[in-house]
Design an enzyme around this catalytic site. Structure first.
Site, PDB file in Angstrom:
ATOM      1  N   ASP A  33       0.832  -1.200   0.000  1.00  0.00           N
ATOM      2  CA  ASP A  33       0.000   0.000   0.000  1.00  0.00           C
ATOM      3  C   ASP A  33       0.870   1.254   0.000  1.00  0.00           C
ATOM      4  O   ASP A  33       1.973   1.260   0.553  1.00  0.00           O
ATOM      5  CB  ASP A  33      -0.890  -0.014   1.252  1.00  0.00           C
ATOM      6  CG  ASP A  33      -2.061   0.935   1.147  1.00  0.00           C
ATOM      7  OD1 ASP A  33      -2.350   1.431   0.038  1.00  0.00           O
ATOM      8  OD2 ASP A  33      -2.698   1.205   2.193  1.00  0.00           O
ATOM      9  N   GLY A  34       0.353   2.320  -0.625  1.00  0.00           N
ATOM     10  CA  GLY A  34       1.003   3.619  -0.558  1.00  0.00           C
ATOM     11  C   GLY A  34       1.657   4.078  -1.841  1.00  0.00           C
ATOM     12  O   GLY A  34       2.332   5.117  -1.851  1.00  0.00           O
ATOM     13  N   TRP A  38       2.923   7.938  -2.304  1.00  0.00           N
ATOM     14  CA  TRP A  38       4.352   8.138  -2.554  1.00  0.00           C
ATOM     15  C   TRP A  38       4.539   9.031  -3.775  1.00  0.00           C
ATOM     16  O   TRP A  38       5.352   9.964  -3.768  1.00  0.00           O
ATOM     17  CB  TRP A  38       5.018   6.786  -2.772  1.00  0.00           C
ATOM     18  CG  TRP A  38       6.484   6.842  -3.095  1.00  0.00           C
ATOM     19  CD1 TRP A  38       7.526   6.844  -2.207  1.00  0.00           C
ATOM     20  CD2 TRP A  38       7.077   6.911  -4.402  1.00  0.00           C
ATOM     21  NE1 TRP A  38       8.734   6.899  -2.874  1.00  0.00           N
ATOM     22  CE2 TRP A  38       8.481   6.940  -4.233  1.00  0.00           C
ATOM     23  CE3 TRP A  38       6.560   6.938  -5.696  1.00  0.00           C
ATOM     24  CZ2 TRP A  38       9.365   7.005  -5.298  1.00  0.00           C
ATOM     25  CZ3 TRP A  38       7.433   7.009  -6.767  1.00  0.00           C
ATOM     26  CH2 TRP A  38       8.823   7.039  -6.572  1.00  0.00           C
ATOM     27  N   HIS A  50       3.083   3.203  -8.893  1.00  0.00           N
ATOM     28  CA  HIS A  50       2.871   1.781  -9.155  1.00  0.00           C
ATOM     29  C   HIS A  50       4.093   1.158  -9.818  1.00  0.00           C
ATOM     30  O   HIS A  50       4.494   0.040  -9.487  1.00  0.00           O
ATOM     31  CB  HIS A  50       1.638   1.586 -10.034  1.00  0.00           C
ATOM     32  CG  HIS A  50       0.357   2.012  -9.386  1.00  0.00           C
ATOM     33  ND1 HIS A  50      -0.002   1.588  -8.119  1.00  0.00           N
ATOM     34  CD2 HIS A  50      -0.656   2.820  -9.827  1.00  0.00           C
ATOM     35  CE1 HIS A  50      -1.184   2.113  -7.811  1.00  0.00           C
ATOM     36  NE2 HIS A  50      -1.585   2.863  -8.818  1.00  0.00           N
ATOM     37  N   THR A  79     -10.595  -6.999  -5.465  1.00  0.00           N
ATOM     38  CA  THR A  79     -11.870  -6.880  -6.169  1.00  0.00           C
ATOM     39  C   THR A  79     -12.428  -5.474  -6.055  1.00  0.00           C
ATOM     40  O   THR A  79     -13.207  -5.034  -6.911  1.00  0.00           O
ATOM     41  CB  THR A  79     -12.885  -7.893  -5.613  1.00  0.00           C
ATOM     42  OG1 THR A  79     -12.937  -7.786  -4.175  1.00  0.00           O
ATOM     43  CG2 THR A  79     -12.479  -9.326  -5.987  1.00  0.00           C
ATOM     44  N   LEU A 144      10.990 -20.794  -3.272  1.00  0.00           N
ATOM     45  CA  LEU A 144       9.963 -19.864  -2.820  1.00  0.00           C
ATOM     46  C   LEU A 144       8.751 -19.904  -3.740  1.00  0.00           C
ATOM     47  O   LEU A 144       8.884 -19.861  -4.965  1.00  0.00           O
ATOM     48  CB  LEU A 144      10.536 -18.444  -2.792  1.00  0.00           C
ATOM     49  CG  LEU A 144       9.546 -17.300  -2.522  1.00  0.00           C
ATOM     50  CD1 LEU A 144       9.065 -17.328  -1.079  1.00  0.00           C
ATOM     51  CD2 LEU A 144      10.175 -15.957  -2.848  1.00  0.00           C
ATOM     52  N   SER A 209      -8.345  -5.095   4.880  1.00  0.00           N
ATOM     53  CA  SER A 209      -8.909  -4.757   3.571  1.00  0.00           C
ATOM     54  C   SER A 209      -9.346  -5.964   2.742  1.00  0.00           C
ATOM     55  O   SER A 209      -8.954  -6.116   1.586  1.00  0.00           O
ATOM     56  CB  SER A 209      -7.895  -3.906   2.769  1.00  0.00           C
ATOM     57  OG  SER A 209      -7.645  -2.691   3.437  1.00  0.00           O
TER      58      SER A 209
END
Length: 258
Positions: A33-34, A38, A50, A79, A144, A209
């Site tokens: 988030d942010g 930013w 983004h 969504t 991973l 959220s």
């Protein structure tokens, strides 16, 4: 229990050498988030935030892989994000293609396996093609698991699980009175994955959220004011360090009855 780290540069663990290899979270989930804030603070368009956030994804993947964490789930698009301006949504839908075009070879070289949870319906063909190619090309990797939550909403996931159970009950495949938590978990999109041990959320917001609400029931929560584009490997290690300082009781008591 949660911790919020204030200030955009504060970290107390700067490298993996400060962490115990015997108490690592098996599954880390991140609400990234942010990005928009930013960018706004720098007089840039939201798209710039983004795009910068993609570098933070790369740093988080490297940190998780370096520690030997087994699963990393990133909340890439919810969504609810369809409510954003069309131009921004269109840009976000191109990011998986852009990110994977640059990073897929490195993910393969580092034995990372790509997965996705979320609703495929409604996603553009070019987005799905990029994700599907990454899933196909990394299917044989055993390191991973990088799990993108794309067009994902936990309420939708739980609703679909309930519908699946209802169909099974109506068709006589399951006794409604015998339904267990395991039956629900088997019908979630995360079936086969361990629940997240640690949830990280950036940008100072203190909520989950609509993200993995069933799976986060006993996760440790760590919040930071740092915007996602600023999130570094050191921040990741700091979150894991805080996880290691906590005692997980799952509703019970520590040894000695405390």
């Amino acid at each position: 229990m949660f911790e919020r780290i204030r200030g955009r540069t504060e970290t107390r663990v700067t490298g993996p050498e400060a962490l115990s290899p015997d108490n690592l979270p098996q599954h880390v989930a991140i609400i990234m988030d942010g990005n928009g804030r930013w960018a706004r603070e720098r007089g840039l368009p939201r798209a710039a935030g983004h795009r910068s956030g993609m570098q933070a994804v790369k740093r988080a993947v490297r940190a998780a892989n370096r520690l030997g964490i087994r699963y990393l789930t990133l909340y890439a698009f919810s969504t609810e994000n369809w409510k954003r301006p069309k131009a921004e949504v269109d840009f976000l839908m191109r990011l998986p293609q852009e990110f994977l075009a640059i990073e897929l070879d490195e993910l393969i070289a580092n034995n990372v396996q790509v997965r996705m949870i979320g609703q495929r319906e409604g996603l553009p063909a070019h987005t799905l093609e990029a994700i599907d190619e990454a899933i196909r090309r990394t299917a044989g990797n055993c390191g991973l698991v990088l799990n993108f939550a794309l067009n994902y909403g936990s309420r939708k996931e739980l609703l679909e699980a309930a519908r699946a159970l209802a169909r099974d009950a109506v068709e006589g495949r399951i006794d409604p009175d015998a339904i267990t938590e395991a039956d629900i978990e088997a019908r979630l999109q995360t079936s086969g994955m361990p629940e997240p041990d640690l949830l990280i959320r950036t940008s100072g917001e203190l909520r989950i959220s609509n993200f993995m609400m069933w799976q986060l029931a006993y996760s440790e929560l760590w919040f930071t004011d740092v915007y996602w584009p600023e999130f570094t490997e050191a921040h990741f290690y700091e979150a894991v360090g805080e996880y290691q300082r906590r005692t997980r009781r799952y509703g019970g008591l520590k040894d000695g009855g405390e």
